[in-house]
Motif scaffolding. Structure first.
Motif, PDB file in Angstrom:
ATOM      1  N   ALA A   1      13.042   0.936  -5.463  1.00 31.28           N
ATOM      2  CA  ALA A   1      11.983   1.775  -4.889  1.00 31.28           C
ATOM      3  C   ALA A   1      10.970   2.166  -5.951  1.00 31.28           C
ATOM      4  N   ASP A   2      11.450   2.508  -7.138  1.00 29.97           N
ATOM      5  CA  ASP A   2      10.542   2.862  -8.229  1.00 29.97           C
ATOM      6  C   ASP A   2       9.684   1.668  -8.653  1.00 29.97           C
ATOM      7  N   MET A   3      10.282   0.491  -8.697  1.00 37.96           N
ATOM      8  CA  MET A   3       9.535  -0.696  -9.090  1.00 37.96           C
ATOM      9  C   MET A   3       8.442  -1.012  -8.067  1.00 37.96           C
ATOM     10  N   VAL A   4       8.786  -0.904  -6.786  1.00 35.97           N
ATOM     11  CA  VAL A   4       7.799  -1.159  -5.740  1.00 35.97           C
ATOM     12  C   VAL A   4       6.689  -0.120  -5.806  1.00 35.97           C
ATOM     13  N   ALA A   5       7.054   1.145  -5.959  1.00 34.12           N
ATOM     14  CA  ALA A   5       6.059   2.209  -6.040  1.00 34.12           C
ATOM     15  C   ALA A   5       5.122   1.992  -7.224  1.00 34.12           C
ATOM     16  N   ASN A   6       5.662   1.609  -8.351  1.00 35.07           N
ATOM     17  CA  ASN A   6       4.834   1.364  -9.537  1.00 35.07           C
ATOM     18  C   ASN A   6       3.900   0.169  -9.325  1.00 35.07           C
ATOM     19  N   ARG A   7       4.402  -0.872  -8.683  1.00 31.16           N
ATOM     20  CA  ARG A   7       3.565  -2.055  -8.455  1.00 31.16           C
ATOM     21  C   ARG A   7       2.418  -1.736  -7.499  1.00 31.16           C
ATOM     22  N   VAL A   8       2.716  -1.015  -6.438  1.00 29.98           N
ATOM     23  CA  VAL A   8       1.666  -0.649  -5.488  1.00 29.98           C
ATOM     24  C   VAL A   8       0.671   0.290  -6.163  1.00 29.98           C
ATOM     25  N   ALA A   9       1.158   1.243  -6.944  1.00 28.76           N
ATOM     26  CA  ALA A   9       0.268   2.160  -7.650  1.00 28.76           C
ATOM     27  C   ALA A   9      -0.647   1.402  -8.605  1.00 28.76           C
ATOM     28  N   ASP A  10      -0.104   0.391  -9.281  1.00 27.81           N
ATOM     29  CA  ASP A  10      -0.928  -0.425 -10.178  1.00 27.81           C
ATOM     30  C   ASP A  10      -2.019  -1.158  -9.409  1.00 27.81           C
ATOM     31  N   ARG A  11      -1.683  -1.669  -8.226  1.00 21.74           N
ATOM     32  CA  ARG A  11      -2.674  -2.393  -7.420  1.00 21.74           C
ATOM     33  C   ARG A  11      -3.777  -1.466  -6.932  1.00 21.74           C
ATOM     34  N   LEU A  12      -3.443  -0.205  -6.747  1.00 24.09           N
ATOM     35  CA  LEU A  12      -4.422   0.752  -6.249  1.00 24.09           C
ATOM     36  C   LEU A  12      -5.089   1.560  -7.359  1.00 24.09           C
ATOM     37  N   ALA A  13      -4.800   1.238  -8.600  1.00 25.81           N
ATOM     38  CA  ALA A  13      -5.288   2.034  -9.725  1.00 25.81           C
ATOM     39  C   ALA A  13      -6.806   2.168  -9.740  1.00 25.81           C
ATOM     40  N   ASN A  14      -7.500   1.137  -9.301  1.00 28.18           N
ATOM     41  CA  ASN A  14      -8.956   1.183  -9.331  1.00 28.18           C
ATOM     42  C   ASN A  14      -9.562   1.709  -8.038  1.00 28.18           C
ATOM     43  N   GLN A  15      -8.727   2.034  -7.078  1.00 29.63           N
ATOM     44  CA  GLN A  15      -9.221   2.526  -5.793  1.00 29.63           C
ATOM     45  C   GLN A  15      -8.926   4.015  -5.680  1.00 29.63           C
TER      46      GLN A  15
END
Length: 72
Positions: free
Chosen positions: A5-19
């Motif tokens: 869950a933490d890995m998925v959350a971090n990956r999604v957060a990284d994808r949204l970092a510029n938004q």
């Protein structure tokens, strides 16, 4: 399971970092990979943070992902 869950959350957060914009229900459902009826249930049960502007329901994706990561 928590590590996943933490890995998925971090990956999604990284994808949204510029938004830094608010998302609508369909947009958030796609980001967190749930159906719109499931998202509606999560909203109703106060499982995710919501921003209400009049009748419109919007979401800060960073706040939602962080909240879901801490709940997992």
């Amino acid at each position: 399971m928590e590590l996943l869950a933490d890995m998925v959350a971090n990956r999604v957060a990284d994808r949204l970092a510029n938004q830094r914009r608010l998302l609508t229900r369909p947009e958030l459902a796609e980001v967190i990979n749930v159906s719109i009826p499931k998202l509606d249930t999560m909203i109703r049960d106060d499982e995710i943070p919501v921003i209400r502007v009049g009748r419109k329901v919007l979401f800060d994706p960073h706040a939602v992902i962080q909240h879901l990561a801490t709940q997992a």
